[in-house]
Design a protein around this motif. Sequence first.
Motif, PDB file in Angstrom:
ATOM      1  N   ALA A  90     -21.481-109.413   6.589  1.00 42.10           N
ATOM      2  CA  ALA A  90     -21.295-109.533   5.499  1.00 42.10           C
ATOM      3  C   ALA A  90     -20.840-107.712   5.136  1.00 42.10           C
ATOM      4  O   ALA A  90     -21.810-107.130   6.224  1.00 42.10           O
ATOM      5  CB  ALA A  90     -22.781-109.861   4.439  1.00 42.10           C
ATOM      6  N   TRP A  91     -20.043-107.490   4.346  1.00 40.40           N
ATOM      7  CA  TRP A  91     -19.571-106.695   3.849  1.00 40.40           C
ATOM      8  C   TRP A  91     -20.554-105.464   4.041  1.00 40.40           C
ATOM      9  O   TRP A  91     -20.258-104.062   4.458  1.00 40.40           O
ATOM     10  CB  TRP A  91     -18.843-106.180   2.415  1.00 40.40           C
ATOM     11  N   ALA A  92     -22.130-105.495   3.292  1.00 40.18           N
ATOM     12  CA  ALA A  92     -24.030-104.506   3.024  1.00 40.18           C
ATOM     13  C   ALA A  92     -23.923-104.165   4.935  1.00 40.18           C
ATOM     14  O   ALA A  92     -24.422-103.353   4.909  1.00 40.18           O
ATOM     15  CB  ALA A  92     -24.488-105.395   2.515  1.00 40.18           C
ATOM     16  N   ASP A  93     -23.340-105.919   6.129  1.00 36.89           N
ATOM     17  CA  ASP A  93     -24.271-104.633   6.659  1.00 36.89           C
ATOM     18  C   ASP A  93     -23.117-104.835   7.673  1.00 36.89           C
ATOM     19  O   ASP A  93     -23.737-104.249   8.984  1.00 36.89           O
ATOM     20  CB  ASP A  93     -24.696-106.815   7.111  1.00 36.89           C
ATOM     21  N   VAL A  94     -21.759-104.107   7.395  1.00 45.08           N
ATOM     22  CA  VAL A  94     -20.792-103.356   7.913  1.00 45.08           C
ATOM     23  C   VAL A  94     -21.349-102.145   8.092  1.00 45.08           C
ATOM     24  O   VAL A  94     -21.722-101.717   6.827  1.00 45.08           O
ATOM     25  CB  VAL A  94     -19.527-103.544   7.516  1.00 45.08           C
ATOM     26  N   PRO A  95     -21.497-101.161   9.659  1.00 44.22           N
ATOM     27  CA  PRO A  95     -21.803 -99.957   9.173  1.00 44.22           C
ATOM     28  C   PRO A  95     -20.993 -98.871   8.842  1.00 44.22           C
ATOM     29  O   PRO A  95     -19.709 -99.101   8.345  1.00 44.22           O
ATOM     30  CB  PRO A  95     -21.464 -99.336  10.546  1.00 44.22           C
ATOM     31  N   ASP A  96     -21.817 -97.745   8.361  1.00 37.57           N
ATOM     32  CA  ASP A  96     -21.228 -96.619   7.127  1.00 37.57           C
ATOM     33  C   ASP A  96     -19.674 -96.106   7.768  1.00 37.57           C
ATOM     34  O   ASP A  96     -18.767 -95.679   7.448  1.00 37.57           O
ATOM     35  CB  ASP A  96     -22.359 -96.075   6.605  1.00 37.57           C
ATOM     36  N   TYR A 124     -13.465-107.684   0.970  1.00 43.00           N
ATOM     37  CA  TYR A 124     -13.088-106.406   0.887  1.00 43.00           C
ATOM     38  C   TYR A 124     -12.026-105.590   0.435  1.00 43.00           C
ATOM     39  O   TYR A 124     -11.502-105.854   2.036  1.00 43.00           O
ATOM     40  CB  TYR A 124     -14.836-105.275   1.067  1.00 43.00           C
ATOM     41  N   VAL A 125     -11.287-104.916  -0.375  1.00 42.47           N
ATOM     42  CA  VAL A 125      -9.792-105.044  -0.266  1.00 42.47           C
ATOM     43  C   VAL A 125      -9.625-103.225   0.176  1.00 42.47           C
ATOM     44  O   VAL A 125      -9.971-102.380  -0.107  1.00 42.47           O
ATOM     45  CB  VAL A 125      -8.516-105.233  -1.583  1.00 42.47           C
ATOM     46  N   CYS A 126      -8.230-102.162   1.044  1.00 38.96           N
ATOM     47  CA  CYS A 126      -8.408-101.046   1.813  1.00 38.96           C
ATOM     48  C   CYS A 126      -7.684-100.917   0.543  1.00 38.96           C
ATOM     49  O   CYS A 126      -6.547-101.220   0.209  1.00 38.96           O
ATOM     50  CB  CYS A 126      -7.943-101.152   2.691  1.00 38.96           C
ATOM     51  N   PRO A 127      -8.056 -99.785  -0.234  1.00 41.44           N
ATOM     52  CA  PRO A 127      -7.055 -99.317  -1.501  1.00 41.44           C
ATOM     53  C   PRO A 127      -6.024 -98.363  -1.092  1.00 41.44           C
ATOM     54  O   PRO A 127      -4.763 -98.201  -1.361  1.00 41.44           O
ATOM     55  CB  PRO A 127      -7.791 -98.358  -2.295  1.00 41.44           C
ATOM     56  N   VAL A 128      -6.138 -98.032   0.737  1.00 43.35           N
ATOM     57  CA  VAL A 128      -4.427 -97.582   1.064  1.00 43.35           C
ATOM     58  C   VAL A 128      -3.412 -98.277   1.767  1.00 43.35           C
ATOM     59  O   VAL A 128      -2.083 -98.515   1.600  1.00 43.35           O
ATOM     60  CB  VAL A 128      -4.822 -96.187   2.626  1.00 43.35           C
ATOM     61  N   CYS A 156     -10.774 -98.607   8.291  1.00 42.85           N
ATOM     62  CA  CYS A 156     -10.217 -99.761   7.834  1.00 42.85           C
ATOM     63  C   CYS A 156      -9.654-100.101   9.535  1.00 42.85           C
ATOM     64  O   CYS A 156      -8.900 -98.606   9.826  1.00 42.85           O
ATOM     65  CB  CYS A 156      -8.927 -99.365   6.804  1.00 42.85           C
ATOM     66  N   PRO A 157      -9.376-101.309   9.554  1.00 45.20           N
ATOM     67  CA  PRO A 157      -8.518-101.295  12.069  1.00 45.20           C
ATOM     68  C   PRO A 157      -6.866-101.210  11.511  1.00 45.20           C
ATOM     69  O   PRO A 157      -6.207-100.951  12.372  1.00 45.20           O
ATOM     70  CB  PRO A 157      -8.780-103.279  12.118  1.00 45.20           C
ATOM     71  N   ARG A 158      -6.462-101.233   9.908  1.00 43.38           N
ATOM     72  CA  ARG A 158      -4.826-100.891   9.793  1.00 43.38           C
ATOM     73  C   ARG A 158      -4.304 -99.719   9.922  1.00 43.38           C
ATOM     74  O   ARG A 158      -3.788 -99.062  10.430  1.00 43.38           O
ATOM     75  CB  ARG A 158      -4.564-101.659   8.802  1.00 43.38           C
ATOM     76  N   CYS A 159      -5.295 -99.402   8.973  1.00 43.97           N
ATOM     77  CA  CYS A 159      -4.912 -97.771   8.033  1.00 43.97           C
ATOM     78  C   CYS A 159      -5.959 -96.276   8.557  1.00 43.97           C
ATOM     79  O   CYS A 159      -5.801 -95.409   8.614  1.00 43.97           O
ATOM     80  CB  CYS A 159      -4.612 -97.652   6.984  1.00 43.97           C
ATOM     81  N   GLY A 160      -6.973 -96.807   9.103  1.00 38.72           N
ATOM     82  CA  GLY A 160      -8.259 -96.025   9.208  1.00 38.72           C
ATOM     83  C   GLY A 160      -8.897 -95.376   8.253  1.00 38.72           C
ATOM     84  O   GLY A 160      -9.962 -93.839   8.047  1.00 38.72           O
ATOM     85  N   ALA A 161      -8.799 -96.043   7.047  1.00 34.47           N
ATOM     86  CA  ALA A 161      -8.891 -95.666   6.057  1.00 34.47           C
ATOM     87  C   ALA A 161     -10.978 -95.755   5.608  1.00 34.47           C
ATOM     88  O   ALA A 161     -11.499 -96.949   6.538  1.00 34.47           O
ATOM     89  CB  ALA A 161      -8.574 -95.920   4.007  1.00 34.47           C
ATOM     90  N   ALA A 162     -12.170 -94.615   4.982  1.00 26.92           N
ATOM     91  CA  ALA A 162     -12.816 -94.681   5.252  1.00 26.92           C
ATOM     92  C   ALA A 162     -13.313 -96.392   4.902  1.00 26.92           C
ATOM     93  O   ALA A 162     -12.913 -96.232   3.537  1.00 26.92           O
ATOM     94  CB  ALA A 162     -13.728 -93.174   4.579  1.00 26.92           C
ATOM     95  N   LYS A 163     -15.273 -97.207   4.743  1.00 35.36           N
ATOM     96  CA  LYS A 163     -15.161 -98.370   4.445  1.00 35.36           C
ATOM     97  C   LYS A 163     -15.755 -97.976   3.095  1.00 35.36           C
ATOM     98  O   LYS A 163     -15.672 -98.641   1.910  1.00 35.36           O
ATOM     99  CB  LYS A 163     -16.691 -98.151   4.945  1.00 35.36           C
ATOM    100  N   VAL A 164     -16.138 -96.971   2.449  1.00 32.28           N
ATOM    101  CA  VAL A 164     -16.004 -96.289   1.263  1.00 32.28           C
ATOM    102  C   VAL A 164     -15.153 -96.258   0.117  1.00 32.28           C
ATOM    103  O   VAL A 164     -15.706 -96.487  -0.641  1.00 32.28           O
ATOM    104  CB  VAL A 164     -17.123 -95.084   0.675  1.00 32.28           C
ATOM    105  N   LYS A 165     -13.996 -96.322   0.538  1.00 31.85           N
ATOM    106  CA  LYS A 165     -12.846 -96.369   0.017  1.00 31.85           C
ATOM    107  C   LYS A 165     -12.381 -97.906  -0.234  1.00 31.85           C
ATOM    108  O   LYS A 165     -12.221 -98.140  -1.498  1.00 31.85           O
ATOM    109  CB  LYS A 165     -11.547 -95.905   1.073  1.00 31.85           C
ATOM    110  N   PHE A 166     -13.525 -98.784   0.317  1.00 34.83           N
ATOM    111  CA  PHE A 166     -12.832-100.202   0.049  1.00 34.83           C
ATOM    112  C   PHE A 166     -13.587-100.373  -1.447  1.00 34.83           C
ATOM    113  O   PHE A 166     -14.261-100.399  -2.034  1.00 34.83           O
ATOM    114  CB  PHE A 166     -13.726-100.574   1.529  1.00 34.83           C
ATOM    115  N   ALA A 167     -12.303-101.997  -1.667  1.00 30.82           N
ATOM    116  CA  ALA A 167     -12.975-102.098  -3.290  1.00 30.82           C
ATOM    117  C   ALA A 167     -13.473-103.469  -3.288  1.00 30.82           C
ATOM    118  O   ALA A 167     -12.577-104.256  -2.858  1.00 30.82           O
ATOM    119  CB  ALA A 167     -12.078-101.891  -4.155  1.00 30.82           C
TER     120      ALA A 167
END
Lengths: 214, 156
Positions: free
Chosen positions: A27-33, A4-8, A37-48
């Motif tokens: 797995a991505w589904a098991d990553v907490p909501d 999964y990729v951070c859009p930011v 993003c460890p690099r920029c702090g973007a929320a998980k829901v933003k990832f694609a």
Amino acid sequence: MKRYVCPVCGYVYDGAKGARDAAPGTAWADVPDQWKCPRCGAAKVKFAPEEPAAPGDKAAVRSAEESMTDGARSALCSNLARGCGKQYLPEEAALFTELAEFFAAAAGPAGGADPAALLARVQEDLESGLPAAKAAAEAAGDRGAQRALVWAEKVTRIQRSLLTRYQKQGDELLKDKNVYVCTICGFIAVADAPPALCPVCKAPDWQFAKVEGR
Amino acid sequence: MYAVRNLRLCTKDCLCLFVCPTGATDTENSVIDREKCTGCGLCAQACPSKAITMVPEQMPPQQPKKEAVAAALRALAESKTGQEQAAASLPGALASALARSDRVMAEDLLRESGYMLPQSANVRAALQAMLAAPPREGFPREAAQKLLDTLPFNEP
């Protein structure tokens, strides 16, 4: 495992490796909501989900240097020297400058040029080179390229204006005036002093270089 | 992260000297000692002139570029460097300014064509290609090799 990729910032979450609070193998589904993003702090829901890169895109960009002329290689290296300077890496900057100077000497000044021929080439950039690049950048949604092209188009228009006036007025154009170039975007000012802010890129006056004739 | 000081912006208020826990900012040449800097960021926060920046040890990878965009930018950069060489052969301040202006544009266009970061894989590939097949006689091999050896490349 799908990535999964951070859009930011472009960070790629790889489940096999995990990241931050997500242990390797999560797995991505098991990553907490509330995971960010460890690099920029973007929320998980933003990832694609990661889209496979267009085949050959990366390789084509990577081998681009091989088809460059010496003039372009020189600009490539002087650009990297500036990049190192901005990162406070003076030794690396000096090495890139050495390469840039080598290629500049290899390219050498072109003979047989005159202001009218130069004006024709400026005009050609405005009619074909710039519109083609702008269309490609827009189609790809590449904001950085679009920014560079907006600046380049404005600066190229200034060049056309100055060359056109020079054809009419000759050296009168520069009489009792100084010539300044913005070292950030290339804007040219014919004036008593550099502008407080560059009209194209908004850099402050100390980013302007005063240019003398040969 | 580590701290670097921009001497152009520094107004010698010297708050960095008061807050630095290791004395890294107290040097005779005003360059912050990277060996002593722990990356705590206190000096950058305390500086009233915003002359101190925190720089990451490793830069994040640069944004990927589509070849269609990169190729169009390269073509334009080639046009600009061609004009730079033409202008460089003409006399007068306007010609000098045009040459300089063309160079700045070419640099910016190439930067956006996939050469933003000196630490990128594209730069490594370019340096390797120059070394494998030196484009001209007299190519400064040592400079290219040293860059390959010392730049912390951040992509596979």
